[in-house]
Design a protein around this motif. Structure first.
Motif, short mmCIF file in Angstrom:
data_model
loop_
_atom_site.label_atom_id
_atom_site.label_comp_id
_atom_site.label_asym_id
_atom_site.label_seq_id
_atom_site.Cartn_x
_atom_site.Cartn_y
_atom_site.Cartn_z
N MET A 1 0.83 -1.21 0.00
CA MET A 1 0.00 0.00 0.00
C MET A 1 0.87 1.26 0.00
SD MET A 1 -3.08 1.03 2.59
CE MET A 1 -4.37 2.13 2.01
N ILE A 2 1.82 1.31 0.95
CA ILE A 2 2.77 2.41 1.01
C ILE A 2 4.12 1.85 1.43
CG2 ILE A 2 1.07 4.19 1.58
CD1 ILE A 2 2.17 3.95 4.53
N SER A 3 5.16 2.69 1.31
CA SER A 3 6.51 2.31 1.72
C SER A 3 7.04 3.34 2.70
CB SER A 3 7.43 2.24 0.49
OG SER A 3 7.60 3.55 -0.04
N ILE A 4 8.20 3.04 3.27
CA ILE A 4 8.84 4.00 4.17
C ILE A 4 9.16 5.29 3.42
CG2 ILE A 4 11.10 2.96 3.75
CD1 ILE A 4 9.85 4.70 7.00
N ASP A 5 9.46 5.19 2.13
CA ASP A 5 9.74 6.39 1.35
C ASP A 5 8.51 7.29 1.26
OD1 ASP A 5 12.37 5.65 0.94
OD2 ASP A 5 11.96 4.69 -1.00
N CYS A 6 7.33 6.68 1.13
CA CYS A 6 6.08 7.45 1.10
C CYS A 6 5.89 8.21 2.41
CB CYS A 6 4.88 6.53 0.88
SG CYS A 6 4.89 5.61 -0.66
N ILE A 183 -2.52 2.38 12.43
CA ILE A 183 -1.63 1.26 12.71
C ILE A 183 -0.97 0.74 11.44
CG2 ILE A 183 -3.33 -0.63 12.57
CD1 ILE A 183 -1.96 -1.76 15.13
N ALA A 184 -1.66 0.84 10.30
CA ALA A 184 -1.04 0.42 9.04
C ALA A 184 0.15 1.31 8.72
CB ALA A 184 -2.07 0.48 7.91
N GLY A 185 -0.04 2.62 8.76
CA GLY A 185 1.05 3.54 8.44
C GLY A 185 2.20 3.44 9.43
N VAL A 205 -13.94 -4.30 22.32
CA VAL A 205 -14.64 -5.58 22.27
C VAL A 205 -15.84 -5.50 21.32
CG1 VAL A 205 -16.04 -7.19 23.63
CG2 VAL A 205 -13.91 -6.29 24.57
N GLY A 206 -16.49 -4.33 21.30
CA GLY A 206 -17.68 -4.14 20.49
C GLY A 206 -17.41 -3.73 19.06
N SER A 207 -16.13 -3.71 18.65
CA SER A 207 -15.79 -3.41 17.25
C SER A 207 -14.42 -4.01 16.92
CB SER A 207 -15.79 -1.90 16.99
OG SER A 207 -15.55 -1.63 15.62
N PRO A 208 -14.32 -5.34 16.91
CA PRO A 208 -13.03 -6.00 16.66
C PRO A 208 -12.72 -6.12 15.17
CG PRO A 208 -14.69 -7.65 17.08
CD PRO A 208 -15.39 -6.31 17.21
N THR A 209 -12.68 -4.99 14.49
CA THR A 209 -12.65 -4.95 13.04
C THR A 209 -11.49 -5.74 12.43
OG1 THR A 209 -13.56 -2.73 13.26
CG2 THR A 209 -12.80 -3.38 11.08
N LEU A 210 -10.28 -5.42 12.86
CA LEU A 210 -9.12 -6.08 12.28
C LEU A 210 -8.84 -7.43 12.91
CD1 LEU A 210 -6.94 -2.97 11.62
CD2 LEU A 210 -7.41 -4.76 9.96
N LYS A 211 -9.12 -7.58 14.18
CA LYS A 211 -8.91 -8.89 14.81
C LYS A 211 -9.79 -9.95 14.15
CE LYS A 211 -8.13 -11.17 19.21
NZ LYS A 211 -8.42 -12.49 18.66
N ALA A 212 -11.01 -9.57 13.80
CA ALA A 212 -11.90 -10.52 13.13
C ALA A 212 -11.31 -10.95 11.79
CB ALA A 212 -13.28 -9.89 12.94
N ASP A 238 -10.47 -2.05 5.03
CA ASP A 238 -10.14 -2.15 3.60
C ASP A 238 -9.18 -3.32 3.37
OD1 ASP A 238 -9.62 -0.79 0.83
OD2 ASP A 238 -7.62 -1.01 1.71
N GLN A 239 -9.25 -3.93 2.20
CA GLN A 239 -8.41 -5.09 1.91
C GLN A 239 -6.92 -4.78 2.08
OE1 GLN A 239 -9.27 -8.26 1.20
NE2 GLN A 239 -7.15 -8.93 0.89
N LYS A 240 -6.47 -3.65 1.56
CA LYS A 240 -5.04 -3.34 1.64
C LYS A 240 -4.62 -2.98 3.06
CE LYS A 240 -4.39 -2.06 -3.19
NZ LYS A 240 -3.98 -0.99 -4.15
N ILE A 241 -5.53 -2.37 3.81
CA ILE A 241 -5.24 -2.11 5.23
C ILE A 241 -5.08 -3.44 5.95
CG2 ILE A 241 -6.18 -1.22 7.39
CD1 ILE A 241 -5.19 1.02 5.68
N TYR A 242 -6.02 -4.34 5.72
CA TYR A 242 -5.95 -5.66 6.35
C TYR A 242 -4.63 -6.36 6.01
CZ TYR A 242 -6.31 -10.74 6.17
OH TYR A 242 -6.03 -12.08 6.25
N GLU A 243 -4.24 -6.33 4.74
CA GLU A 243 -3.01 -7.01 4.34
C GLU A 243 -1.78 -6.37 4.98
OE1 GLU A 243 -3.15 -6.85 0.10
OE2 GLU A 243 -4.74 -8.37 -0.07
N THR A 244 -1.77 -5.05 5.08
CA THR A 244 -0.65 -4.35 5.71
C THR A 244 -0.55 -4.72 7.18
OG1 THR A 244 -0.88 -2.50 4.16
CG2 THR A 244 0.35 -2.08 6.18
N VAL A 245 -1.68 -4.72 7.86
CA VAL A 245 -1.69 -5.09 9.28
C VAL A 245 -1.30 -6.56 9.46
CG1 VAL A 245 -3.20 -5.39 11.29
CG2 VAL A 245 -3.33 -3.30 9.92
#
Length: 312
Positions: A1-6, A183-185, A205-212, A238-245
């Motif tokens: 999604m992004i790099s350290i240079d970004c 957390i992705a960035g 607990v009521g919104s475990p978006t990425l853990k799920a 988002d798919q790319k956020i999930y993959e980065t995490v």
């Protein structure tokens, strides 16, 4: 999604428009929350009161002037909307911010004071976002996504550059999670510059978006979102956020809303820091024992948003 240079490019681009926020050691408190050396990165002192100013400003400065001629629109639990309203003021264009029904009255009022048109719609961010996208289509306004945008994620990642400059010996970094842009960035920057660092996300607990998503091994949408913390409530990332995490974050822990409220009260009582509930998430994880550390460890934690939640 992004790099350290970004992220480095974003740091240079936004530098004239954002604050380099302080990092303080938690010392001389009556009720310690960890045996470790604890360092707090105070993004609650950032412009508009949260790290979101970094991403929204980088997005603004990455766009041609004609793209924002009809104004800017977004959907938010509060903090990203404030950052977008400020970006619009910098650009001299109107801002329309759609907020969730759970957005606090304080943040709604602050949005209006920044000059934004505010619409309250949707129980969770994903519903609110549909309205914002429709508005962008109808009015020709520029849409600023709060997390699934490379320019926004790169801007948020600049927090990590500052943290490492101040605390180069940090062993673990605790980061509150809503949609996942922060957390992705930060994780991209942290792992690029210090691969040994451990990164722990904190969700309600009521919104475990990425853990799920991590538990399922794929992008998923939550069946329901019950957390009242608007800035950390998101039905699907988002798919790319999930993959980065997935590729950069070591663990995600869950805490309840009440623990964040008590942590916000702790921050106010012990340190005089006015934090919103998301800003208190890292302290909540420590106080509740969801994460534990020894005396020989250095822990960096974000106070990512300001608010009066812990003052009353």
């Amino acid at each position: 999604m992004i790099s350290i240079d970004c992220i480095r490019a974003a740091a240079g681009q936004i530098a004239p428009h954002v604050r380099k926020t302080p990092t303080i050691a938690v010392e001389a408190v009556s009720e310690p929350v960890t045996d470790a050396r604890l360092m707090l990165k105070l993004e609650c002192l950032q412009a508009t009161g949260s790290f979101k100013a970094r991403g929204a400003t980088n997005k603004l400065l990455s766009m041609p002037r004609e793209a924002i001629a009809n104004g800017i629109v977004t959907a938010s639990g509060g903090n990203h909307g404030l950052a977008v309203a400020r970006a619009a003021r910098i650009a001299g264009v109107p801002a329309h911010v759609f907020v969730t029904e759970s957005a606090t009255a304080e943040k709604r009022e602050k949005l209006k004071r920044w000059g934004a048109e505010v619409s309250v719609l949707g129980a969770i961010w994903n519903e609110t976002n549909e309205a914002a996208l429709a508005f962008a289509e109808e009015e020709g306004a520029a849409y600023f996504h709060p997390f699934a945008d490379p320019a926004v994620v790169a801007g948020q990642g600049t927090v990590a550059l500052e943290l490492l400059d101040t605390v180069p010996d940090v062993d673990t970094v605790l980061v509150a999670v809503g949609g996942g842009g922060l957390i992705a960035g930060m994780s991209v920057a942290l792992k690029a510059l210090k691969p040994s660092v451990r990164i722990v996300g904190i969700e309600p607990v009521g919104s475990p978006t990425l853990k799920a998503c991590l538990d399922a091994g794929r992008l998923v949408r939550l069946d329901s979102v019950t957390s009242r913390v608007a800035t950390m409530s998101c039905g699907m990332t988002d798919q790319k956020i999930y993959e980065t995490v997935r590729d950069h974050v070591d663990d995600i822990v869950l805490i309840d809303d009440e623990a964040m409220l008590e942590a916000a009260r702790w921050l106010w009582f012990e340190l005089g820091i006015a934090s919103d509930l998301s800003g208190a998430a890292a302290i909540a994880a420590l106080r509740s024992g969801r994460v534990t550390f020894g005396r020989d460890e250095t822990v960096g934690a974000l106070v990512c948003g300001a608010g009066p939640d812990g003052i009353a």
